[in-house]
Scaffold this motif. Structure first.
Motif, mmCIF file in Angstrom:
data_model
loop_
_atom_site.group_PDB
_atom_site.id
_atom_site.type_symbol
_atom_site.label_atom_id
_atom_site.label_comp_id
_atom_site.label_asym_id
_atom_site.label_seq_id
_atom_site.Cartn_x
_atom_site.Cartn_y
_atom_site.Cartn_z
ATOM 1 N N LEU A 44 0.834 -1.209 0.000
ATOM 2 C CA LEU A 44 0.000 0.000 0.000
ATOM 3 C C LEU A 44 0.867 1.256 0.000
ATOM 4 C CD1 LEU A 44 -2.752 -1.084 2.545
ATOM 5 C CD2 LEU A 44 -3.136 -0.522 0.136
ATOM 6 N N GLN A 45 1.895 1.283 0.848
ATOM 7 C CA GLN A 45 2.766 2.448 0.932
ATOM 8 C C GLN A 45 3.372 2.793 -0.420
ATOM 9 O OE1 GLN A 45 4.823 1.689 5.170
ATOM 10 N NE2 GLN A 45 5.606 3.455 4.081
ATOM 11 N N GLU A 46 3.730 1.768 -1.173
ATOM 12 C CA GLU A 46 4.360 1.964 -2.481
ATOM 13 C C GLU A 46 3.439 2.705 -3.451
ATOM 14 O OE1 GLU A 46 5.757 -0.902 -6.142
ATOM 15 O OE2 GLU A 46 5.909 -1.672 -4.097
ATOM 16 N N LEU A 47 2.125 2.594 -3.239
ATOM 17 C CA LEU A 47 1.157 3.169 -4.168
ATOM 18 C C LEU A 47 0.688 4.560 -3.752
ATOM 19 C CD1 LEU A 47 -1.057 -0.022 -4.616
ATOM 20 C CD2 LEU A 47 0.793 0.763 -6.109
ATOM 21 N N LEU A 48 1.077 4.996 -2.549
ATOM 22 C CA LEU A 48 0.571 6.252 -2.007
ATOM 23 C C LEU A 48 1.579 7.383 -2.184
ATOM 24 C CD1 LEU A 48 -0.872 4.822 1.347
ATOM 25 C CD2 LEU A 48 -2.123 5.275 -0.782
ATOM 26 N N ALA A 49 1.065 8.572 -2.502
ATOM 27 C CA ALA A 49 1.917 9.748 -2.648
ATOM 28 C C ALA A 49 2.486 10.154 -1.290
ATOM 29 C CB ALA A 49 1.112 10.899 -3.239
ATOM 30 N N ALA A 50 3.572 10.904 -1.320
ATOM 31 C CA ALA A 50 4.238 11.310 -0.074
ATOM 32 C C ALA A 50 3.327 12.164 0.800
ATOM 33 C CB ALA A 50 5.521 12.069 -0.404
ATOM 34 N N ASP A 51 2.411 12.913 0.176
ATOM 35 C CA ASP A 51 1.512 13.779 0.937
ATOM 36 C C ASP A 51 0.066 13.280 0.894
ATOM 37 O OD1 ASP A 51 1.128 14.245 -1.734
ATOM 38 O OD2 ASP A 51 1.045 16.434 -1.575
ATOM 39 N N VAL A 52 -0.116 11.978 0.725
ATOM 40 C CA VAL A 52 -1.466 11.411 0.639
ATOM 41 C C VAL A 52 -2.277 11.739 1.899
ATOM 42 C CG1 VAL A 52 -0.768 9.189 1.632
ATOM 43 C CG2 VAL A 52 -2.786 9.305 0.147
ATOM 44 N N GLN B 35 -3.190 10.217 -4.472
ATOM 45 C CA GLN B 35 -3.001 11.485 -3.774
ATOM 46 C C GLN B 35 -3.971 11.667 -2.609
ATOM 47 O OE1 GLN B 35 -0.568 13.766 -4.925
ATOM 48 N NE2 GLN B 35 0.017 12.107 -6.312
ATOM 49 N N ALA B 36 -5.178 11.159 -2.767
ATOM 50 C CA ALA B 36 -6.199 11.338 -1.730
ATOM 51 C C ALA B 36 -7.163 10.164 -1.750
ATOM 52 C CB ALA B 36 -6.967 12.646 -1.942
ATOM 53 N N ILE B 37 -7.671 9.830 -0.571
ATOM 54 C CA ILE B 37 -8.686 8.788 -0.414
ATOM 55 C C ILE B 37 -9.841 9.426 0.340
ATOM 56 C CG2 ILE B 37 -9.249 6.514 0.526
ATOM 57 C CD1 ILE B 37 -6.217 5.896 0.434
#
Length: 315
Positions: free
Chosen positions: A189-197, A272-274
């Protein structure tokens, strides 16, 4: 063409205009129905049914939005639009603009505008109406509408969302996301998330929701990885689905009732956002709604029984 046939042909466009102005499926449907009642009762035959009906639904939507603004100021927690599974209005020539304009991010930006600015922006920028038609719908001069549009564009450009242009790449990323979600794979999951998600929930005080926005890939991944396997153990299913023109999912309980929706903003190959909508009032148009409070209690029991780490949120 008879009135009823003419109206039915234009109904998808009318709903799409109303939804973008209101951010509510139920209110947009009501606005379209009221438009029909006025059209049916009218003794005059308009030169253009499209222009006439678009003007009527716009005026109705603007009036509804003005009163809705007061309610939204008193809303408990973050406010999101009602999730839309599919925009009924299709125009292949404007497919990208239409999809972007119905996204959660775009609709939240539209909340910055006054009701009239929002109506003018939607009619002109999204649907390409001429200024004469926009002016008739807004009840203002063409010059005034041009000024309203300038102000609306300025507000929108300040935070205009940008999304992954390649639909297939978005879908592939979403597929990997939901696979990692199912497996409770924190690293995946971390690999798919932006740094500022960021991950934010809208429960409106009527459902369990995040105590606050969750920020950063590690925090978001740990929360999701701890929660969704527990939900799966309770026969809760995550059904990938397009939400407001972008990748997302409908989460259902063991009886198939809607628990919440989940929408993903994707840019530069990362999420970027969920945005999670749990407010049952905003889910009723999707089908029977689950008792999220009861499910939250079941999740807490499962955590205690299985020794799962406590996450900083309810289910």
């Amino acid at each position: 063409m008879e009135k009823v046939e003419e109206f039915q042909e234009l109904r998808p466009l009318l709903f799409s205009i109303a939804y973008r102005i209101l951010g509510s499926v139920s209110e947009a449907e009501d606005a379209v129905q009221e438009t029909w009642l006025r059209y049916d009762a009218s003794a005059t035959e308009p030169v253009s049914a499209k222009a006439y009906l678009s003007a009527v639904v716009t005026r109705i939507s603007v009036d509804v939005l003005r009163s809705a603004r007061v309610r939204r100021e008193e809303y408990v927690g973050p406010w999101f639009p009602e999730p839309l599974l599919a925009d009924p209005y299709e125009d292949p020539a404007r497919a990208v603009e239409l999809a972007d304009s119905v996204s959660m991010a775009a609709l939240l930006l539209l909340e910055r505008l006054s009701p009239l600015e929002r109506a003018v922006f939607v009619l002109r920028e999204v649907f390409g109406f001429g200024f004469d038609e926009v002016a008739a719908a807004a009840g203002r001069s063409e010059a005034a509408c041009r000024q309203l549009l300038v102000r609306a564009r300025r507000h929108m450009e300040e935070g205009r969302p940008r999304f992954e242009a390649d639909r297939r790449e978005r879908e592939e990323l979403a597929s990997r996301f939901f696979e990692a979600l199912r497996d409770g794979d924190v690293a995946g999951l971390q690999e798919l998330l932006a740094a500022d998600v960021t991950m934010v929930g809208d429960g409106g005080g009527k459902a369990p929701q995040l105590a606050r926005a969750i920020v950063g890939p590690r925090n978001v991944a740990r929360l999701l990885a701890s929660l969704f396997p527990l939900l799966a153990g309770l026969d809760v299913t995550t059904e990938p689905h397009e939400i407001n023109g972008l990748p997302g999912a409908i989460v259902r309980d063991r009886d198939g009732r809607v628990v919440h929706t989940l929408a993903l903003d994707v840019l530069d190959g990362r999420i970027q956002a969920i945005r999670i909508v749990l407010n049952p009032d905003k889910l009723a148009h999707l089908g029977p709604v689950a008792d999220a409070w009861e499910l939250s209690r079941e999740v807490k029991q499962a955590r205690r029984g299985g020794g799962s780490p406590e996450a900083d949120a309810d289910a």
